[in-house]
Write a protein that holds these residues in place. Sequence first.
Motif, PDB file in Angstrom:
ATOM      1  N   SER A  38      39.619  13.981 -52.277  1.00 51.72           N
ATOM      2  CA  SER A  38      39.550  13.764 -50.837  1.00 51.72           C
ATOM      3  C   SER A  38      38.680  12.580 -50.432  1.00 51.72           C
ATOM      4  O   SER A  38      38.707  12.174 -49.269  1.00 51.72           O
ATOM      5  CB  SER A  38      39.040  15.029 -50.135  1.00 51.72           C
ATOM      6  N   THR A  39      37.924  12.012 -51.363  1.00 53.80           N
ATOM      7  CA  THR A  39      37.041  10.899 -51.019  1.00 53.80           C
ATOM      8  C   THR A  39      37.661   9.540 -51.322  1.00 53.80           C
ATOM      9  O   THR A  39      37.746   8.671 -50.455  1.00 53.80           O
ATOM     10  CB  THR A  39      35.696  11.011 -51.771  1.00 53.80           C
ATOM     11  N   VAL A  40      38.089   9.346 -52.559  1.00 54.75           N
ATOM     12  CA  VAL A  40      38.563   8.025 -53.003  1.00 54.75           C
ATOM     13  C   VAL A  40      39.800   7.549 -52.237  1.00 54.75           C
ATOM     14  O   VAL A  40      39.828   6.401 -51.771  1.00 54.75           O
ATOM     15  CB  VAL A  40      38.811   8.034 -54.524  1.00 54.75           C
ATOM     16  N   PRO A  41      40.835   8.371 -52.056  1.00 57.50           N
ATOM     17  CA  PRO A  41      42.006   7.885 -51.317  1.00 57.50           C
ATOM     18  C   PRO A  41      41.678   7.427 -49.892  1.00 57.50           C
ATOM     19  O   PRO A  41      42.272   6.459 -49.405  1.00 57.50           O
ATOM     20  CB  PRO A  41      42.941   9.098 -51.303  1.00 57.50           C
ATOM     21  N   VAL A  42      40.743   8.121 -49.247  1.00 55.51           N
ATOM     22  CA  VAL A  42      40.366   7.740 -47.887  1.00 55.51           C
ATOM     23  C   VAL A  42      39.735   6.348 -47.872  1.00 55.51           C
ATOM     24  O   VAL A  42      39.891   5.597 -46.905  1.00 55.51           O
ATOM     25  CB  VAL A  42      39.393   8.779 -47.286  1.00 55.51           C
ATOM     26  N   MET A  43      39.069   5.977 -48.937  1.00 57.89           N
ATOM     27  CA  MET A  43      38.467   4.653 -49.016  1.00 57.89           C
ATOM     28  C   MET A  43      39.544   3.569 -49.079  1.00 57.89           C
ATOM     29  O   MET A  43      39.372   2.474 -48.531  1.00 57.89           O
ATOM     30  CB  MET A  43      37.535   4.575 -50.230  1.00 57.89           C
ATOM     31  N   PHE A  44      40.665   3.860 -49.736  1.00 60.69           N
ATOM     32  CA  PHE A  44      41.799   2.928 -49.746  1.00 60.69           C
ATOM     33  C   PHE A  44      42.366   2.767 -48.335  1.00 60.69           C
ATOM     34  O   PHE A  44      42.675   1.656 -47.906  1.00 60.69           O
ATOM     35  CB  PHE A  44      42.888   3.440 -50.687  1.00 60.69           C
ATOM     36  N   LEU A  45      42.483   3.882 -47.630  1.00 64.43           N
ATOM     37  CA  LEU A  45      43.023   3.828 -46.268  1.00 64.43           C
ATOM     38  C   LEU A  45      42.072   3.077 -45.342  1.00 64.43           C
ATOM     39  O   LEU A  45      42.513   2.270 -44.517  1.00 64.43           O
ATOM     40  CB  LEU A  45      43.250   5.253 -45.749  1.00 64.43           C
ATOM     41  N   ALA A  46      40.777   3.332 -45.485  1.00 64.14           N
ATOM     42  CA  ALA A  46      39.795   2.660 -44.638  1.00 64.14           C
ATOM     43  C   ALA A  46      39.791   1.157 -44.875  1.00 64.14           C
ATOM     44  O   ALA A  46      39.618   0.361 -43.943  1.00 64.14           O
ATOM     45  CB  ALA A  46      38.405   3.239 -44.894  1.00 64.14           C
ATOM     46  N   ALA A  47      39.986   0.758 -46.132  1.00 62.70           N
ATOM     47  CA  ALA A  47      39.996  -0.668 -46.479  1.00 62.70           C
ATOM     48  C   ALA A  47      41.357  -1.306 -46.234  1.00 62.70           C
ATOM     49  O   ALA A  47      41.488  -2.530 -46.349  1.00 62.70           O
ATOM     50  CB  ALA A  47      39.599  -0.845 -47.935  1.00 62.70           C
ATOM     51  N   GLN A  48      42.372  -0.472 -45.919  1.00 57.63           N
ATOM     52  CA  GLN A  48      43.751  -0.947 -45.767  1.00 57.63           C
ATOM     53  C   GLN A  48      44.194  -1.739 -47.000  1.00 57.63           C
ATOM     54  O   GLN A  48      44.837  -2.786 -46.920  1.00 57.63           O
ATOM     55  CB  GLN A  48      43.907  -1.784 -44.509  1.00 57.63           C
ATOM     56  N   GLY A  49      43.827  -1.200 -48.153  1.00 61.17           N
ATOM     57  CA  GLY A  49      44.162  -1.833 -49.416  1.00 61.17           C
ATOM     58  C   GLY A  49      43.165  -1.403 -50.472  1.00 61.17           C
ATOM     59  O   GLY A  49      42.604  -0.307 -50.410  1.00 61.17           O
ATOM     60  N   MET A  50      42.900  -2.290 -51.412  1.00 61.71           N
ATOM     61  CA  MET A  50      41.976  -1.972 -52.489  1.00 61.71           C
ATOM     62  C   MET A  50      40.532  -2.120 -52.026  1.00 61.71           C
ATOM     63  O   MET A  50      40.101  -3.213 -51.648  1.00 61.71           O
ATOM     64  CB  MET A  50      42.226  -2.911 -53.677  1.00 61.71           C
ATOM     65  N   PRO A  51      39.749  -1.037 -52.055  1.00 60.52           N
ATOM     66  CA  PRO A  51      38.334  -1.152 -51.667  1.00 60.52           C
ATOM     67  C   PRO A  51      37.521  -1.758 -52.803  1.00 60.52           C
ATOM     68  O   PRO A  51      38.003  -1.876 -53.934  1.00 60.52           O
ATOM     69  CB  PRO A  51      37.926   0.305 -51.420  1.00 60.52           C
ATOM     70  N   ASP A  52      36.301  -2.134 -52.494  1.00 64.64           N
ATOM     71  CA  ASP A  52      35.400  -2.646 -53.519  1.00 64.64           C
ATOM     72  C   ASP A  52      35.151  -1.550 -54.560  1.00 64.64           C
ATOM     73  O   ASP A  52      34.706  -0.453 -54.222  1.00 64.64           O
ATOM     74  CB  ASP A  52      34.081  -3.067 -52.873  1.00 64.64           C
ATOM     75  N   LEU A  53      35.450  -1.849 -55.816  1.00 64.67           N
ATOM     76  CA  LEU A  53      35.386  -0.823 -56.861  1.00 64.67           C
ATOM     77  C   LEU A  53      33.952  -0.340 -57.103  1.00 64.67           C
ATOM     78  O   LEU A  53      33.727   0.830 -57.427  1.00 64.67           O
ATOM     79  CB  LEU A  53      35.996  -1.351 -58.158  1.00 64.67           C
ATOM     80  N   TRP A  54      32.972  -1.233 -56.951  1.00 64.83           N
ATOM     81  CA  TRP A  54      31.577  -0.797 -57.080  1.00 64.83           C
ATOM     82  C   TRP A  54      31.236   0.197 -55.978  1.00 64.83           C
ATOM     83  O   TRP A  54      30.570   1.209 -56.217  1.00 64.83           O
ATOM     84  CB  TRP A  54      30.626  -1.978 -57.037  1.00 64.83           C
ATOM     85  N   LEU A  55      31.716  -0.063 -54.773  1.00 65.13           N
ATOM     86  CA  LEU A  55      31.451   0.852 -53.666  1.00 65.13           C
ATOM     87  C   LEU A  55      32.107   2.206 -53.921  1.00 65.13           C
ATOM     88  O   LEU A  55      31.527   3.251 -53.625  1.00 65.13           O
ATOM     89  CB  LEU A  55      31.972   0.255 -52.354  1.00 65.13           C
ATOM     90  N   VAL A  56      33.310   2.185 -54.478  1.00 70.67           N
ATOM     91  CA  VAL A  56      33.994   3.442 -54.813  1.00 70.67           C
ATOM     92  C   VAL A  56      33.173   4.219 -55.833  1.00 70.67           C
ATOM     93  O   VAL A  56      32.939   5.430 -55.686  1.00 70.67           O
ATOM     94  CB  VAL A  56      35.409   3.174 -55.363  1.00 70.67           C
TER      95      VAL A  56
END
Length: 310
Positions: A38-56
């Motif tokens: 429930s956390t990681v996919p939302v980060m993709f949606l928030a970034a509208q693409g690939m989020p910063d992997l370090w932030l993930v």
Amino acid sequence: MSTTVVDTERTSRQRLGRKIRAYVALTKPRVLELLLVSTVPVMFLAAQGMPDLWLVLATVIGGSLSAGSAATFNMYIDRDIDAHMARTENRPIVTGEISPRNALVFAWALAVISTGWFLLTTNPLTAFLSAFAIFFYVVIYTMILKRRTEQNIVWGGIAGCFPVLIGWAAVTNGLDWAPFILFALVFLWTPPHYWPLSIKYASDYENTDVPMLGATRSGSQVGLQIILYAWATVACSLLLIPVAGMGLVYSVSALVFGGWFIYESHRLYRRTVLEQGGDERPRPMRVFHASITYLTLVFVAVAIDPLLPF
């Protein structure tokens, strides 16, 4: 080196290994899997693409520490209940592998470290949401609601909704309607996910006087509640399509997997009704496992959708 010394070293390593596994067990690792879902996919949606992997990675680490803290507090507070339930009688505090005092210190340490970690790697909003999630699960659910009302998991489940807000806040340093819809989705999903488990272990809850719905109501009554929440969950998932501009992958996934989840909930209800006539036995764990698969697939679609042009 003598055989005695070798045997002593081996025994010491085995004891250390058992102790480490016991502390890991305090964090309820299976719950951490749902945290990632429930956390990681939302980060993709928030970034509208690939989020910063370090932030993930930083968010996953902080979220795991936070969830582990809440789980450890829960085991410390509920150790009297856990000792009388077949499902929980082998937990580390009950068996004596970890003392209550050490478990409490471990819980507080994880809470402080997770909050500090989020402050260092993300932002104050994310750190606050994490700390509040721990407070809600420990105080509101475990200490106040769990032993007092059969609606405990409905409102206590709010704590499990915070990872979607945490993931979004970590990326945007703010909140929007989309994460709140996903928050509501997980909120509505929690009862039909957990109540089948309470049906299976109804006798355990009866023995400990915990008013879980599966132990206080008939199977058909619980089955009907599961149906209603399953329908509400799927309806909520569809709200994300217009609000967040979701594409084909998410839209089809929400409909198809949602339809399957609803079907399984109806199937359980039918079996609980027929059981009263002696024709069939309900299989509540089928819905329990189906609910996990449903949530996983929907959130995977949340992650994939922003990466595609349609």
